[in-house]
Design a protein around this motif. Structure first.
Motif, short mmCIF file in Angstrom:
data_model
loop_
_atom_site.label_atom_id
_atom_site.label_comp_id
_atom_site.label_asym_id
_atom_site.label_seq_id
_atom_site.Cartn_x
_atom_site.Cartn_y
_atom_site.Cartn_z
N ALA A 62 0.87 -1.18 0.00
CA ALA A 62 0.00 0.00 0.00
C ALA A 62 0.90 1.22 0.00
CB ALA A 62 -0.92 -0.01 1.22
N PHE A 63 0.37 2.33 -0.49
CA PHE A 63 1.11 3.59 -0.44
C PHE A 63 0.53 4.45 0.67
CE2 PHE A 63 1.74 2.62 -5.08
CZ PHE A 63 3.11 2.47 -5.01
N GLY A 64 1.41 5.22 1.31
CA GLY A 64 0.98 6.10 2.38
C GLY A 64 1.48 7.51 2.18
N ASP A 65 0.86 8.43 2.91
CA ASP A 65 1.29 9.84 2.84
C ASP A 65 1.22 10.49 4.22
OD1 ASP A 65 -1.41 10.05 3.18
OD2 ASP A 65 -1.78 11.37 1.48
N ASP A 66 1.73 9.77 5.22
CA ASP A 66 1.54 10.16 6.62
C ASP A 66 1.88 11.62 6.92
OD1 ASP A 66 0.73 7.64 7.13
OD2 ASP A 66 2.52 7.00 8.21
N MET A 93 2.42 4.27 8.11
CA MET A 93 1.36 3.86 7.17
C MET A 93 -0.02 4.07 7.82
SD MET A 93 2.57 3.06 4.25
CE MET A 93 1.20 2.25 3.49
N HIS A 132 -1.97 6.84 7.21
CA HIS A 132 -2.87 7.36 6.17
C HIS A 132 -2.48 6.74 4.83
CE1 HIS A 132 -3.95 9.98 9.33
NE2 HIS A 132 -2.85 10.70 9.28
N LYS A 133 -3.40 5.98 4.28
CA LYS A 133 -3.10 5.27 3.03
C LYS A 133 -3.73 5.98 1.84
CE LYS A 133 -2.73 0.65 5.07
NZ LYS A 133 -3.07 1.02 6.46
N LEU A 134 -3.08 5.80 0.69
CA LEU A 134 -3.69 6.26 -0.55
C LEU A 134 -4.69 5.21 -0.99
CD1 LEU A 134 -0.65 7.71 -2.53
CD2 LEU A 134 -2.01 8.73 -0.71
N ILE A 135 -5.81 5.66 -1.55
CA ILE A 135 -6.87 4.73 -1.93
C ILE A 135 -7.28 4.98 -3.37
CG2 ILE A 135 -7.73 4.36 0.40
CD1 ILE A 135 -9.87 6.45 -0.10
N THR A 136 -7.92 3.98 -3.92
CA THR A 136 -8.38 4.06 -5.32
C THR A 136 -9.88 4.25 -5.34
OG1 THR A 136 -6.58 2.64 -6.06
CG2 THR A 136 -8.51 2.81 -7.50
N LEU A 137 -10.31 5.36 -5.92
CA LEU A 137 -11.73 5.65 -6.07
C LEU A 137 -11.96 6.19 -7.47
CD1 LEU A 137 -12.27 7.51 -2.67
CD2 LEU A 137 -13.08 5.23 -3.22
N THR A 178 -11.19 0.10 2.27
CA THR A 178 -11.03 1.53 1.99
C THR A 178 -9.75 2.12 2.57
OG1 THR A 178 -12.19 2.17 4.01
CG2 THR A 178 -13.52 1.83 2.02
N GLY A 179 -9.21 1.51 3.62
CA GLY A 179 -8.06 2.10 4.30
C GLY A 179 -8.46 3.20 5.27
N ALA A 180 -9.74 3.57 5.28
CA ALA A 180 -10.19 4.60 6.22
C ALA A 180 -10.07 4.07 7.64
CB ALA A 180 -11.63 4.97 5.91
#
Lengths: 230, 350
Positions: free
Chosen positions: A37-41, A79, A81-86, A201-203
């Motif tokens: 997964a990608f994150g942007d903490d 990790m 806050h993850k980036l998500i695909t929507l 969702t990673g939320a």
């Protein structure tokens, strides 16, 4: 003729505490990376400047020039806050809510926490199909910590590093406070947190947990002492 | 969706050899020789000093940062050249020099009957240089050994000088496999290349063997004695009287000190796995970062509703249970939107 763009970025990874734990337990057999997964903490999106005087191409100038800190080996602190695909055009992002915003338990008391995800697949509130990850920051404060699921799905116990514990799976999680005062010392309550993360969702949401020194159903026993005379 | 499974072709294993200098501080050539007055107690057969002498990079008496680099020992198959532990009938020949010879014979050959034979010569005694285990990683590097022995304090003043190396380059890596791993001949030459056509000293066999996997050098005492014929302490004429502490290992020590150059490299195989994490144009354009949305999940930045932009700073790598096993950080945020793709190659060393 110019130089070709090297589009691959190479970075060195470090093992987390849990990664080291698994590697020590079973070598590469137990240590099996299968997904990423990608994150942007550390990104603060309020630094994105829509009104940049040089135009919209420069809106991300501040963020793009931000020097990043080195990796943190504690899996509980990275990790987040993850980036998500929507789909494009999404204006409302998934968020996780719970039926209980704050947990307060007496000694030995139990509670069920049921999360739901809002704004997921255009449905106002639902459980995520893949379930949730539940992480208690200080497992010592609980006598019981388990997940339940309406379709008899058995939760998988996962990370148990230091004081934290993560379990994967259920639509809800059950917390039972410890039934002993040994950890309290002079404190009247002990605090920790429960983090719930949607696996689709990673939320995520983190709610405070407070364990009070008060016992439930406390019984007082009085005994007589002295000399018994005939 | 926040997790993406790696395809089988996204994971690549690789092994690389890393070479460093063996000696403390990444020193290439160890030129000085220091010993400890507390360890190198020679005239007591039960002392460690009668068996071996630790060699330090600095003076351990005055410098607390001094570290053991290697040890020197002398072994004799009949126990000559050192005092008996108990000088009485029934215990003759049981001495430090016999301990050393038997110990290394067992290690190398795994039997108490086979003696060290160097080509066609079987001497009664050997010298041993044992590189301290903490100085090297997996093994010493064949072809990097350069040990200079000299009979006097100056290698250019008419003294006997021998430059020893292993013959791994000359033999293109071909070696004898023993109980302690690969065995190369110790020959006159440099950097793994033998000087001349023969490994032998006339009538005495080769100079010895180099065992890179065990960090050992076994020297043929007869060949060195033949080469260094000066009888003084700086020479390598061994004393082989029975029940007598002859300090033969000290003689080798002085010869190494006079040579003033001991080079050998350490080698390590590092296994790496490369993971290719791909973000295609339609993936990872939104974030759960709370600064991106308000409390109800609404995107805070208007322009990002139609053209969402996220920034990749971290790659998290998980197992099937969703446990974070490894994490990699980028040096700068990578912009991601519906018009961009990103490929991050993550390297994990074991």
């Amino acid at each position: 003729m110019g130089y070709l763009d090297n589009t691959s970025i190479t970075v060195d990874a470090i093992l987390t505490k849990r990664g080291r734990e698994l590697l020590s337990q079973g070598g590469l057999g137990a240590f099996n990376i299968t997904q990423f997964a990608f994150g942007d903490d550390e990104i603060d999106y309020t630094l994105f400047n829509e009104d940049h005087p040089n135009g919209s191409q420069f809106s991300g100038e501040a963020i793009e020039n931000m020097p990043l800190i080195e990796a943190i080996p504690d899996e509980g602190n990275t990790m987040i806050h993850k980036l998500i695909t929507l789909n494009s055009g999404t204006s409302k992002l998934p968020i996780v809510t719970t039926n209980i915003p704050k947990i307060t338990l007496n000694l030995g008391a139990s509670i069920n926490v049921t999360p739901s995800t809002l704004n997921f697949n255009d449905v106002s509130a639902q459980s995520e199909p893949s379930g949730y990850l539940y992480t208690i920051a200080d497992r010592r404060l609980l006598a019981g910590f388990g997940g339940g699921r309406s379709d008899n799905y058995s939760p998988v116990k996962t990370a148990r590093t230091a004081f934290s514990q993560t379990i994967m799976g259920g639509d809800s999680v059950s917390l039972t406070a410890l039934n002993s005062t040994s950890l309290f010392g002079t404190n009247t309550k002990l605090l920790t947190t429960l983090t719930i993360e949607g696996r689709d969702t990673g939320a995520r949401v983190t709610i405070p947990v407070s364990i009070s020194k008060t016992q439930i159903g406390q019984t007082t026993v009085t005994t007589e002492t002295g000399i018994s005379l005939r | 969706m926040s997790f993406v499974r790696f395809a089988q072709t996204d994971i690549v294993n690789d092994t690389a050899k890393i070479t460093t200098s063996t000696w403390t501080g990444n020193t290439n050539a160890l030129t000085a020789v220091f010993t400890s007055s507390t360890q190198a107690v020679l005239h007591s057969p039960s002392s460690s000093g009668a068996h071996y002498i630790n060699v330090f990079n600095k003076n351990p008496q005055s410098d607390t940062t001094a570290e053991v680099q290697y040890s020197i020992a002398y072994g004799h198959k009949a126990g000559s050249g050192s005092e008996h532990f108990t000088h009485a009938v029934g215990s003759y020949g049981k001495s430090p020099s016999r301990n050393i010879y038997s110990q290394y014979r067992q290690l190398v050959y795994g039997t108490e009957t086979q003696n060290f034979t160097f080509v066609d010569h079987t001497p009664d005694d050997i010298y041993v240089i044992n590189v301290n285990r903490s100085r090297y990683k997996h093994n010493l590097k064949p072809g990097s050994l350069n040990l200079t022995l000299a009979s006097g304090s100056s290698v250019t003043n008419g003294n006997t000088v021998v430059h020893l190396t292993d013959d791994s380059i000359t033999t293109t890596g071909s070696s004898v496999i023993t109980n302690v791993g690969r065995q190369f001949n110790l020959v006159s030459g440099s950097n793994g290349v033998r000087l001349g056509n023969t490994v032998q000293v006339v009538g005495s066999g080769s100079y010895g063997y180099f065992y890179p996997d065990a960090g050992l050098i076994i020297l043929n005492a007869a060949a060195l004695g033949h080469k260094f014929k000066t009888a003084a302490y700086a020479g390598l004429q061994r004393g082989v009287n029975s029940n007598t502490q002859e300090d033969n290992h000290v003689k080798l020590l002085y010869t190494i000190e006079s040579g003033s150059s001991f080079i050998v490299d350490s080698e390590e195989k590092v296994s790496s796995t490369y993971y290719f994490a791909r973000a295609r144009n339609f993936e990872f354009n939104y974030t759960t970062n709370p600064s991106f949305i308000d409390d109800n999940g609404n995107v805070l930045i208007n322009s990002m509703i139609d053209n969402p932009t996220s920034y990749i700073t971290t790659v998290g790598m998980y197992n099937d249970n969703g446990e974070l096993l490894a994490v990699a950080k980028l040096s700068q945020p990578v912009t991601k939107d519906f018009t961009k793709e990103a490929l991050v190659r993550v390297k994990l060393d074991y």
